[in-house]
Every structure is written in C-alpha cells, then in structure tokens.
Motif scaffolding. Structure first.
Motif, PDB file in Angstrom:
ATOM      1  N   ASP A  90       0.939  -0.995  -0.057  1.00 29.44           N
ATOM      2  CA  ASP A  90       0.157   0.161  -0.032  1.00 29.44           C
ATOM      3  C   ASP A  90       0.914   1.073   0.055  1.00 29.44           C
ATOM      4  O   ASP A  90       1.713   1.207   1.013  1.00 29.44           O
ATOM      5  CB  ASP A  90      -0.969  -0.136   1.311  1.00 29.44           C
ATOM      6  CG  ASP A  90      -1.908  -1.156   1.310  1.00 29.44           C
ATOM      7  OD1 ASP A  90      -2.189  -1.646   0.189  1.00 29.44           O
ATOM      8  OD2 ASP A  90      -2.076  -1.792   2.391  1.00 29.44           O
ATOM      9  N   MET A  91       0.574   2.158  -1.015  1.00 32.00           N
ATOM     10  CA  MET A  91       1.854   3.063  -1.322  1.00 32.00           C
ATOM     11  C   MET A  91       1.294   4.406  -1.546  1.00 32.00           C
ATOM     12  O   MET A  91       0.413   4.794  -2.328  1.00 32.00           O
ATOM     13  CB  MET A  91       2.502   2.687  -2.392  1.00 32.00           C
ATOM     14  CG  MET A  91       3.881   3.234  -2.607  1.00 32.00           C
ATOM     15  SD  MET A  91       4.879   2.034  -3.917  1.00 32.00           S
ATOM     16  CE  MET A  91       3.773   1.961  -5.202  1.00 32.00           C
ATOM     17  N   ASP A  92       1.811   5.490  -0.720  1.00 29.70           N
ATOM     18  CA  ASP A  92       1.432   6.981  -1.114  1.00 29.70           C
ATOM     19  C   ASP A  92       2.631   7.342  -1.743  1.00 29.70           C
ATOM     20  O   ASP A  92       2.418   8.808  -2.056  1.00 29.70           O
ATOM     21  CB  ASP A  92       0.946   7.597   0.387  1.00 29.70           C
ATOM     22  CG  ASP A  92       2.238   7.249   1.430  1.00 29.70           C
ATOM     23  OD1 ASP A  92       3.204   6.996   0.871  1.00 29.70           O
ATOM     24  OD2 ASP A  92       1.731   7.796   2.645  1.00 29.70           O
ATOM     25  N   GLN A  93       3.725   7.010  -1.974  1.00 30.66           N
ATOM     26  CA  GLN A  93       4.821   7.815  -2.661  1.00 30.66           C
ATOM     27  C   GLN A  93       5.600   6.722  -3.356  1.00 30.66           C
ATOM     28  O   GLN A  93       5.786   5.222  -2.647  1.00 30.66           O
ATOM     29  CB  GLN A  93       5.519   8.583  -1.818  1.00 30.66           C
ATOM     30  CG  GLN A  93       6.730   9.256  -2.276  1.00 30.66           C
ATOM     31  CD  GLN A  93       7.571  10.032  -1.147  1.00 30.66           C
ATOM     32  OE1 GLN A  93       7.141  10.791  -0.300  1.00 30.66           O
ATOM     33  NE2 GLN A  93       8.846   9.698  -1.190  1.00 30.66           N
ATOM     34  N   PHE A  94       6.423   6.808  -4.239  1.00 26.92           N
ATOM     35  CA  PHE A  94       7.146   6.042  -4.913  1.00 26.92           C
ATOM     36  C   PHE A  94       8.237   6.742  -5.782  1.00 26.92           C
ATOM     37  O   PHE A  94       8.152   7.838  -5.866  1.00 26.92           O
ATOM     38  CB  PHE A  94       6.377   4.829  -5.783  1.00 26.92           C
ATOM     39  CG  PHE A  94       5.650   5.380  -7.029  1.00 26.92           C
ATOM     40  CD1 PHE A  94       6.517   5.670  -8.341  1.00 26.92           C
ATOM     41  CD2 PHE A  94       4.417   5.422  -6.927  1.00 26.92           C
ATOM     42  CE1 PHE A  94       5.680   6.025  -9.429  1.00 26.92           C
ATOM     43  CE2 PHE A  94       3.762   6.010  -8.092  1.00 26.92           C
ATOM     44  CZ  PHE A  94       4.529   6.199  -9.322  1.00 26.92           C
ATOM     45  N   VAL A 124       7.548  10.268  -6.925  1.00 30.85           N
ATOM     46  CA  VAL A 124       6.132  10.594  -7.209  1.00 30.85           C
ATOM     47  C   VAL A 124       5.291  10.412  -6.156  1.00 30.85           C
ATOM     48  O   VAL A 124       5.222   9.617  -5.412  1.00 30.85           O
ATOM     49  CB  VAL A 124       5.724   9.728  -8.546  1.00 30.85           C
ATOM     50  CG1 VAL A 124       4.333   9.897  -8.790  1.00 30.85           C
ATOM     51  CG2 VAL A 124       6.730   9.652  -9.453  1.00 30.85           C
ATOM     52  N   THR A 125       4.063  11.357  -6.038  1.00 31.80           N
ATOM     53  CA  THR A 125       3.135  11.186  -5.101  1.00 31.80           C
ATOM     54  C   THR A 125       1.805  11.061  -5.768  1.00 31.80           C
ATOM     55  O   THR A 125       1.318  11.803  -6.180  1.00 31.80           O
ATOM     56  CB  THR A 125       3.160  12.516  -4.208  1.00 31.80           C
ATOM     57  OG1 THR A 125       4.291  12.911  -3.800  1.00 31.80           O
ATOM     58  CG2 THR A 125       2.195  12.400  -2.858  1.00 31.80           C
ATOM     59  N   PRO A 126       1.386   9.747  -5.698  1.00 28.08           N
ATOM     60  CA  PRO A 126       0.028   9.313  -6.577  1.00 28.08           C
ATOM     61  C   PRO A 126      -1.226   9.635  -5.510  1.00 28.08           C
ATOM     62  O   PRO A 126      -0.956   9.321  -4.577  1.00 28.08           O
ATOM     63  CB  PRO A 126       0.219   7.762  -6.679  1.00 28.08           C
ATOM     64  CG  PRO A 126       0.965   7.297  -5.539  1.00 28.08           C
ATOM     65  CD  PRO A 126       2.080   8.471  -5.259  1.00 28.08           C
ATOM     66  N   ARG A 127      -2.057  10.186  -5.950  1.00 31.46           N
ATOM     67  CA  ARG A 127      -3.437  10.401  -5.525  1.00 31.46           C
ATOM     68  C   ARG A 127      -4.669  10.055  -6.317  1.00 31.46           C
ATOM     69  O   ARG A 127      -4.448  10.871  -7.586  1.00 31.46           O
ATOM     70  CB  ARG A 127      -3.404  11.738  -5.163  1.00 31.46           C
ATOM     71  CG  ARG A 127      -2.719  12.311  -3.927  1.00 31.46           C
ATOM     72  CD  ARG A 127      -2.850  11.584  -2.612  1.00 31.46           C
ATOM     73  NE  ARG A 127      -2.047  12.001  -1.509  1.00 31.46           N
ATOM     74  CZ  ARG A 127      -0.734  11.145  -1.184  1.00 31.46           C
ATOM     75  NH1 ARG A 127      -0.385   9.956  -2.002  1.00 31.46           N
ATOM     76  NH2 ARG A 127       0.134  11.687  -0.292  1.00 31.46           N
ATOM     77  N   PRO A 128      -5.349   9.159  -6.064  1.00 28.59           N
ATOM     78  CA  PRO A 128      -5.541   8.389  -5.194  1.00 28.59           C
ATOM     79  C   PRO A 128      -4.377   7.524  -4.725  1.00 28.59           C
ATOM     80  O   PRO A 128      -3.471   7.439  -5.736  1.00 28.59           O
ATOM     81  CB  PRO A 128      -6.592   7.600  -5.153  1.00 28.59           C
ATOM     82  CG  PRO A 128      -7.183   7.447  -6.728  1.00 28.59           C
ATOM     83  CD  PRO A 128      -6.321   8.623  -7.200  1.00 28.59           C
ATOM     84  N   LYS A 129      -4.029   7.338  -3.563  1.00 26.64           N
ATOM     85  CA  LYS A 129      -2.911   6.312  -3.211  1.00 26.64           C
ATOM     86  C   LYS A 129      -3.222   4.887  -3.645  1.00 26.64           C
ATOM     87  O   LYS A 129      -4.148   4.729  -4.201  1.00 26.64           O
ATOM     88  CB  LYS A 129      -2.875   6.229  -1.821  1.00 26.64           C
ATOM     89  CG  LYS A 129      -2.514   7.368  -0.739  1.00 26.64           C
ATOM     90  CD  LYS A 129      -2.908   7.331   0.677  1.00 26.64           C
ATOM     91  CE  LYS A 129      -2.678   8.665   1.123  1.00 26.64           C
ATOM     92  NZ  LYS A 129      -2.910   8.479   2.618  1.00 26.64           N
ATOM     93  N   LEU A 130      -2.142   4.162  -3.872  1.00 26.97           N
ATOM     94  CA  LEU A 130      -2.327   2.863  -4.786  1.00 26.97           C
ATOM     95  C   LEU A 130      -2.121   1.713  -3.543  1.00 26.97           C
ATOM     96  O   LEU A 130      -1.669   1.668  -2.566  1.00 26.97           O
ATOM     97  CB  LEU A 130      -0.939   2.749  -5.306  1.00 26.97           C
ATOM     98  CG  LEU A 130      -0.691   3.669  -6.237  1.00 26.97           C
ATOM     99  CD1 LEU A 130       0.711   3.742  -6.896  1.00 26.97           C
ATOM    100  CD2 LEU A 130      -1.891   3.571  -7.594  1.00 26.97           C
TER     101      LEU A 130
END
Ligand code: TRP
Ligand code: ZN
Length: 473
Positions: A90-94, A124-130
């Motif tokens: 579960d990832m909020d940044q990669f 990278v900051t994905p929104r929504p989170k993954l």
C-alpha cells in the motif's frame, strides 16, 4: 517482473498484513482494523552496493511503452513513456530512476501527480494512493536532449549523439538517460518502442519490428521486445543504416543494421550471426528470444560493444570475436542476469568463455591453449589480475580483465574438475533454470555441485572467493 528481493519484500508485506494487529509497528499499524491499507513510501532503491540509487521498492514494472520523436540535427527528443506496474505494498509515494530532460507532465493512471527530482531519483506522490496488488500506469512526458552518462571507469553510455543520430546503451547505469523506470537488473519487463525520426533515418530497437511507416517526411518505427528485459539492455539506436533481414537455419529472424561506413569491415562478423546462434544453441540450449541480429554504429568515443537484448550494439567495426561474445551474452547476461552487479563475472566470464569455444570450434586455438596463454594463466601471481576477488571487482574494474578472463578461466577450470558431460549439462541447465530471471554465484555453485555430485567448496574458494593465483583445485 522482478524476482528474489522484491518477491521477498512482497512476502514481508503479506506477512505483515496477516500479523498486523499483533506486530508492534506503530508506523504501519491500523488499530482495530488490521485489514485496512497502511500506506507508506516505496523504497528509493533496491540497495545494490555497486549502484546504490538503482531500482525502487513498492512496485514491480511489467511493461514500458516508450514513444518519442527524435531529430538528429537538433538532438531534440519529445517523449512519452508509460510504465505499467503492480504495487507490492500500500503506497502513498514511490520513486523512479530518471536522468532525462525536463518533465512536462506526469500522471498516475488518469490523475496528474506531483513529483520532485533529485539526481536520478524521481519521487512521485500518487493520488489516489495505491493499494498492494493494484496494477497502475505512470505516464511521463518529457522533452529536451537526453544526457551522456559517465561511468566509474570513465566510459560513456546513456544517450550518446553520433554524426547521424544517437548510439544508445545502458550498462551499467545509462537507461535512465532516456526513459524513467526501475533501473536495476532484477526488475525485468517487456518493452514497446514507437520512435519517429526524419525520413531516411533508421531507428533500431530491441525485439521485432512491428511496423515502419513513412508520412510527411518522417518515419515511425514500432519495435516490440516480447520477452522480459533488464533496463540496461534496452536500446533505440538512431542513424543511417544498411538494413538486412534474414533467418537462421532454424528459422529465427535476423535483423542487422550497419553504418554504411562499417559494412565492409564488419561483413565477416555480421555474416556469422546465423552460424553462431546455431552453434551456441547446440551447447547452451534453445536461443531465448524471438529474434536476433546486430547494430553496428559509429560512436568512436564509446570504445565497447554491448549485449543489448536480441540485437547487440557495436560502437565501431564489429569483429568476429566480439560478435561471438555479444551473442553468447543473450543466454548469459540477458536471459539469465546477475542479481547483483558484483556478480558481473557470471555475464562476462560466460561470454568470454563462449568466444574461446567458438574459436576452437572454428579451427583456432583450443580453449585449453587460451587458458594457458600469457594473458591468462601465464600472468604473474603478483599481478592485479590475481590480486582481485572475482566476485567483487568493484565498479571501476567491472568491465576489466578479471570478470572477463578470470571468469572464463574459472569456467574452464571447472570443466576440467567436473568433466565435459557434467560441465555442458551445467551450463545448459543454468540457462534453462534461470531463463528470463536473475541468479547469483551461490546459486551457480549449488547447480554445479548438484550436476556433478561433487563438493566444490575448495574449488570455488580458490577461483572465485579468494585473491591469489590458484595452483591446485
Ligand atoms: N558488457 C559489455 C560487453 O562485454 C561491455 C560494457 C558495457 C562496458 N558497458 C561498459 C565496457 C562500460 C566498459 C565500460 O560486451
Ligand atoms: Zn561482455
């Protein structure tokens, strides 16, 4: 696609999820709701000590779609790369590895994502989170001139402009010059390239040519690399080329692109590709890819060739010996790839030994004679050749004599130790068992002991783990 380390990381995440409520891990715990996502940042690299920024954690790349136009005259690239990946946590940044020109837009799935850049790290900051297990795409648009990358030994790679296009090579760290990704040999993926160049110019990539279409003064080449490939083996070399298409005796398509100035000098090597693929298939097992060939370009400041997958690339006239070396790498290096860069002898020792075998097969010196020569076993015990540990040559000497020649000597000595039958079964099994994957020296030793039924501890100790010239083994 990714093996060992990341599979391990994914497993750790799964176990963590199962144990969620009991494990004292405040940063990750979701009190009272152990099944809920616990988002965190993916690791910034895979932690390979030779290139500590390479690769990323938290996801596994499945496919790269790399689309660009390139103008050799202005050296301007206009690119869109779409990465398809699966989250392993579960990832909020990669992070991605990228050293290319300015990014004009970045999306995760359909959503614009914020990002920062620091050296080769694109955060990278994905929104929504993954969520773990989720398949997602990252689309990166960028434009400008990709950089030349200088290696620890002073060699150049990455995007190297030539007088008629660009020579493109990525070992050990040039791939992020021209596309964002996970630049470590353990994260293999399939690739599609769609490249538009001025009419008359040829763009040659890995894999098979799906289409070539000219309109309004430009030509678009679509190349499809259908088996998993490490990023360092990707190329999209551009220039004026004499193209030839044929097949090996067993029907594998052969595509060669040769700079017109180098056709005559390279003809002998290029004409032997089908025979080499046949011979190596007979001793290494089936050729691992859907097509073969070569790119012979003129990039005089590069000074080496590279085993780019399906089509090795030469930076100047191709010799027969180097052709044999680069084609042998398709089995050892490309299909079976080291897990860590310190095991580079598994690439270079095998490819060098393959040229010894080709030389003997075609009536030249025997492998035993080459083993004994003054540039091999004949070297003085005090030389740095013997005073370097084969499994740790360092980044400056990873493409030097030790991984190449001592690596090949190790294989020849092993052949003497376990006998021809066991040795040739071992190298065939090594290619088959690790096809499209990664492996390390420890795994090779286990395979050698299994095939031979012998305890080879002392053998590998003197040949791969210790300094010094072996005198008995
Ligand atoms: N792996 C290449 C070969 O053996 C050589 C190579 C790749 C290299 N990158 C390099 C040599 C950088 C020197 C510097 O065919
Ligand atoms: Zn090599």
């Amino acid at each position: 696609m990714r093996i060992s380390r990341i599979r391990g990381a994914a497993l750790a995440t799964a176990v963590g999820a199962l144990l969620g409520a009991q494990v004292a891990h405040p940063a990750l715990a979701a009190p009272g709701n152990p099944g809920a996502p616990r988002y965190s940042a993916g690791a910034a690299s895979v932690g390979d000590p030779y290139f500590p920024d390479q690769g990323n954690g938290g996801f596994d790349v499945k496919h790269y779609d790399i689309t660009f136009t390139y103008d050799p005259a202005s050296r301007h690239m206009d690119a869109t790369t779409t990465i398809t990946a699966v989250a392993t946590q579960d990832m909020d940044q990669f992070n991605l590895d990228f050293r290319g020109p300015e990014i004009t837009e970045l999306k995760v799935d359909k959503h614009p994502a914020s990002f920062t850049r620091d050296g080769q790290e694109l955060v990278v900051t994905p929104r929504p989170k993954l969520k773990s297990g989720q398949v997602f795409t990252v689309t990166v648009k960028y434009a400008g001139t990709p950089p030349v990358i200088t290696d620890p030994d002073g060699s150049i790679e990455g995007w190297v402009p030539t007088d008629d296009g660009a020579f493109v090579a990525g070992e050990p760290q040039g791939a992020p010059a021209w596309f964002p990704g996970s630049d470590h040999p353990t994260d293999k993926a399939t690739f599609t390239f769609r490249v538009t160049v001025p009419e008359g110019v040829t763009a040659v990539g890995n894999g098979q040519l799906l289409s070539q279409k000219t309109e309004n003064g430009t030509t678009t080449f679509v190349w499809d690399s259908t088996e998993p490939m490490a990023t360092y083996l990707a190329t999209m070399t551009i220039g004026n080329f004499v193209v030839n298409e044929s097949r090996t005796p067993s029907g594998i398509p052969v595509y060669t692109a040769v700079d017109p100035r180098l056709v005559a000098g390279s003809a002998s090597a290029v004409s032997k590709i089908p025979d080499m693929i046949e011979y190596f298939s007979s001793i290494f097992g089936p050729y691992p890819f859907a097509s073969t060939g070569a790119i012979v370009d003129r990039a005089p400041n590069v000074g080496y060739a590279l085993e780019t997958q399906t089509k090795p690339i030469f930076s100047n006239t191709a010799s027969v010996g180097t052709m044999a070396h680069e084609l042998a790498h398709q089995w050892y290096g490309d299909s079976v790839t080291p897990t860590r860069w310190s095991d580079i002898w598994l690439n270079e020792g095998f490819a060098t030994y393959a040229t010894w075998l080709w030389t003997e097969h075609t009536g030249g010196a025997s492998a035993q004679t080459t083993f004994n020569s003054s540039s091999n076993y004949g070297r003085a015990a005090t030389s740095s050749f013997w005073q370097t540990v084969l499994t740790d040559p360092g980044t400056v000497d990873m493409f030097g004599n030790v991984p190449y020649n001592r690596g090949a000597m190790t294989l020849h000595a092993l052949r003497g130790k376990i006998g021809d039958t066991a040795f040739f079964k071992l190298i065939k099994d090594w290619a088959a068992d690790n096809r499209y994957g990664n492996a390390d020296t420890a795994a090779f030793i286990r395979s050698a002991e299994k095939v031979s039924g012998m305890d080879l501890t002392a053998f590998f100790d003197v040949w791969v783990f210790q300094k010094g010239k072996p005198s008995a083994w």
